[in-house]
Enzyme design. Structure first.
Site, PDB file in Angstrom:
ATOM      1  CE  LYS A   1      -4.277  -2.024   0.832  1.00  0.00           C
ATOM      2  NZ  LYS A   1      -4.447  -2.683   1.577  1.00  0.00           N
TER       3      LYS A   1
ATOM      4  CE  LYS B   1      -4.806  -8.947  -3.976  1.00  0.00           C
ATOM      5  NZ  LYS B   1      -5.569  -8.597  -2.430  1.00  0.00           N
TER       6      LYS B   1
ATOM      7  CE  LYS C   1     -13.905  -5.832  -2.723  1.00  0.00           C
ATOM      8  NZ  LYS C   1     -13.570  -5.849  -1.463  1.00  0.00           N
TER       9      LYS C   1
HETATM   10  P1  TYM Z   1     -10.741  -8.130   0.864  1.00  0.00           P
HETATM   11  O1  TYM Z   1     -12.109  -7.420   1.153  1.00  0.00           O
HETATM   12  O2  TYM Z   1     -10.030  -7.609   0.120  1.00  0.00           O
HETATM   13  O3  TYM Z   1     -11.298  -9.621   0.383  1.00  0.00           O
HETATM   14  C1  TYM Z   1     -12.488 -10.288   0.948  1.00  0.00           C
HETATM   15  C2  TYM Z   1     -12.005 -11.927   0.725  1.00  0.00           C
HETATM   16  O4  TYM Z   1     -11.699 -12.237  -0.736  1.00  0.00           O
HETATM   17  C3  TYM Z   1     -10.659 -12.820  -0.825  1.00  0.00           C
HETATM   18  N1  TYM Z   1      -9.991 -12.389  -2.110  1.00  0.00           N
HETATM   19  C4  TYM Z   1      -9.439 -13.248  -2.953  1.00  0.00           C
HETATM   20  N2  TYM Z   1      -9.455 -14.505  -2.887  1.00  0.00           N
HETATM   21  C5  TYM Z   1      -8.942 -15.138  -3.893  1.00  0.00           C
HETATM   22  N3  TYM Z   1      -8.242 -14.503  -4.886  1.00  0.00           N
HETATM   23  C6  TYM Z   1      -8.563 -13.140  -5.392  1.00  0.00           C
HETATM   24  N4  TYM Z   1      -7.997 -12.477  -6.191  1.00  0.00           N
HETATM   25  C7  TYM Z   1      -8.929 -12.373  -4.116  1.00  0.00           C
HETATM   26  N5  TYM Z   1      -9.071 -11.209  -3.824  1.00  0.00           N
HETATM   27  C8  TYM Z   1      -9.773 -11.148  -2.492  1.00  0.00           C
HETATM   28  C9  TYM Z   1      -9.738 -12.375   0.283  1.00  0.00           C
HETATM   29  O5  TYM Z   1      -8.910 -13.275   0.609  1.00  0.00           O
HETATM   30  C10 TYM Z   1     -10.647 -12.094   1.465  1.00  0.00           C
HETATM   31  O6  TYM Z   1     -11.071 -13.621   1.926  1.00  0.00           O
HETATM   32  N6  TYM Z   1      -8.834  -7.802   5.544  1.00  0.00           N
HETATM   33  C11 TYM Z   1      -9.778  -8.395   4.729  1.00  0.00           C
HETATM   34  C12 TYM Z   1     -11.145  -8.141   5.398  1.00  0.00           C
HETATM   35  C13 TYM Z   1     -11.371  -8.357   6.693  1.00  0.00           C
HETATM   36  C14 TYM Z   1     -11.470  -9.674   7.211  1.00  0.00           C
HETATM   37  C15 TYM Z   1     -11.498  -9.741   8.601  1.00  0.00           C
HETATM   38  C16 TYM Z   1     -11.334 -11.033   6.650  1.00  0.00           C
HETATM   39  C17 TYM Z   1     -11.313  -7.563   7.641  1.00  0.00           C
HETATM   40  N7  TYM Z   1     -11.396  -8.121   8.874  1.00  0.00           N
HETATM   41  C18 TYM Z   1     -11.516 -10.605   9.391  1.00  0.00           C
HETATM   42  C19 TYM Z   1     -11.430 -12.282   7.634  1.00  0.00           C
HETATM   43  C20 TYM Z   1     -11.281 -12.008   9.073  1.00  0.00           C
HETATM   44  C21 TYM Z   1      -9.662  -7.658   3.306  1.00  0.00           C
HETATM   45  O7  TYM Z   1      -9.469  -6.775   2.829  1.00  0.00           O
HETATM   46  O8  TYM Z   1     -10.580  -8.548   2.370  1.00  0.00           O
END
Ligand code: TYM
Length: 329
Positions: free
Chosen positions: A111, A194, A197
């Site tokens: 980031k 990957k 968003k």
């Molecule tokens: P976030 O919002 O970026 O993504 C949400 C979930 O989607 C998965 N993900 C992916 N899996 C496979 N391939 C990809 N290209 C891909 N992009 C996203 C992420 O691994 C995630 O499971 N920090 C977290 C949100 C969060 C969270 C938590 C998750 C906040 N608190 C507590 C679990 C437990 C995040 O930014 O995910």
């Protein structure tokens, strides 16, 4: 029955990575576990959304959770900011999180590199808030994609550190989970890492079929194999990785063989891939439209979720306060 927690940031519509990496597993897990699934809107503040965008994004992600099959009667489905106990636990955990270890996390370094003008403290302590999200329900399993592995490792570290510091065996160490299989990483369509968003390389669950076709047809490829059975370069492997989650095995085998024989036509492969993605997303897209127009239902779901989540969170925070030594006069 195990306790499960996971969340998705509300920073925009959900893409295939979110679905196959996380959401699809949430739906499977709700059948046999005590599940807490939430929309991480506190986390989304690191990118400074406007008030309108903040609310709109939460609503969209909520409708997407429900459209993918999350059942608010089976699991506790809530919005992170409806549970302010999370913010208190985050504050308490911050006291034992060291700046050096936070600075060294890959996602923080990423980031900083991408947005050097917005290196805020929320970004630095992102893994602490995430740990609070998870351990507040004392969860043992966390369904996530591969990119969250390091954050989970940090969550375990903070849980362990708290236990050691106060000589208790209170917090459970949460493990990343994907039904006994390796965690998933869905690649982007631009051939670089990957699907994300903010990377502009994703297919969203809410994309219209025409948009999906256009995006997939524009996916990066190479000039094709020149020798039989040659190894696949990453950009091509990426398309097959997406095929692995949306297409029939016979389709995958067919195109792999064409590749091995140097007879592959990427146009045909992409056309098929787009078609198979559309098959997955179309029913979800229709349900999203339906659900997001039903304000009463969304209100009911979030109220019910907030109550259930707060009950569990408040119990933990009370016990943590006791352990730390906050006492009434
Ligand atoms: P976030 O919002 O970026 O993504 C949400 C979930 O989607 C998965 N993900 C992916 N899996 C496979 N391939 C990809 N290209 C891909 N992009 C996203 C992420 O691994 C995630 O499971 N920090 C977290 C949100 C969060 C969270 C938590 C998750 C906040 N608190 C507590 C679990 C437990 C995040 O930014 O995910």
């Amino acid at each position: 029955m195990e306790t499960v927690v996971s969340g998705i940031r509300s920073t925009g519509n959900l893409h295939l990575g979110n679905y196959f990496g996380a959401l699809k597993n949430f739906v499977k897990m709700q059948e046999e576990n005590n599940c807490y699934f939430f929309i991480a809107d506190y986390h989304s503040l690191t990118t400074h959304p406007t008030p309108e965008n903040l609310h709109g994004n939460v609503k969209q992600v909520l409708a997407e959770y429900l459209a993918c099959g999350l059942d608010p009667e089976k699991s506790t489905l809530y919005i992170q900011s409806d549970v302010p106990e999370v913010a208190e636990l985050y504050l308490l955990l911050n006291m034992n999180a060291y700046v050096g270890e936070l600075e060294r996390t890959t996602s923080f370094k990423d980031k900083v590199r991408k947005n050097p003008e917005n290196v805020n403290a929320g970004l630095l302590t992102y893994p602490v808030l995430m740990a609070a999200d998870i351990i507040i329900h004392r969860a043992s399993k966390v369904p996530v994609g591969k990119d969250q592995e390091q954050n989970l490792e940090m969550a375990r570290k903070f849980a362990r550190r708290f236990n050691n510091m106060y000589k208790v065996d209170y917090f459970v160490e949460p493990q990343p989970y994907n039904f006994g299989e390796a965690l998933i990483k869905i690649p982007g369509l631009d051939g670089t890492g990957k699907m994300g968003k903010s990377e502009g390389n994703g297919v969203y669950l809410f994309d219209e079929p025409k948009v999906i076709q256009k995006k997939v047809m524009r996916a990066v490829t190479d000039s094709g194999p020149t020798e039989k059975n040659s190894p696949m370069p990453e950009v091509i492997q990426n398309l097959f990785t997406i095929m692995d989650v949306v297409s029939e095995q016979s389709t995958i085998d067919f195109f792999k063989e064409k590749y091995a024989e140097c007879e592959i036509r990427y146009g045909d492969l992409k056309k098929q891939l787009a078609e198979d993605i559309i098959k997955v997303t179309t029913p979800i897209r229709e349900r999203i439209l339906d659900i997001s127009s039903n304000s009463d239902y969304l209100k009911k779901v979030t109220k019910m979720g907030a109550e259930k989540a707060r009950e569990s969170a408040a119990k933990t925070v009370k016990e943590v306060r006791d352990i730390i030594g906050f006492k009434a006069f």
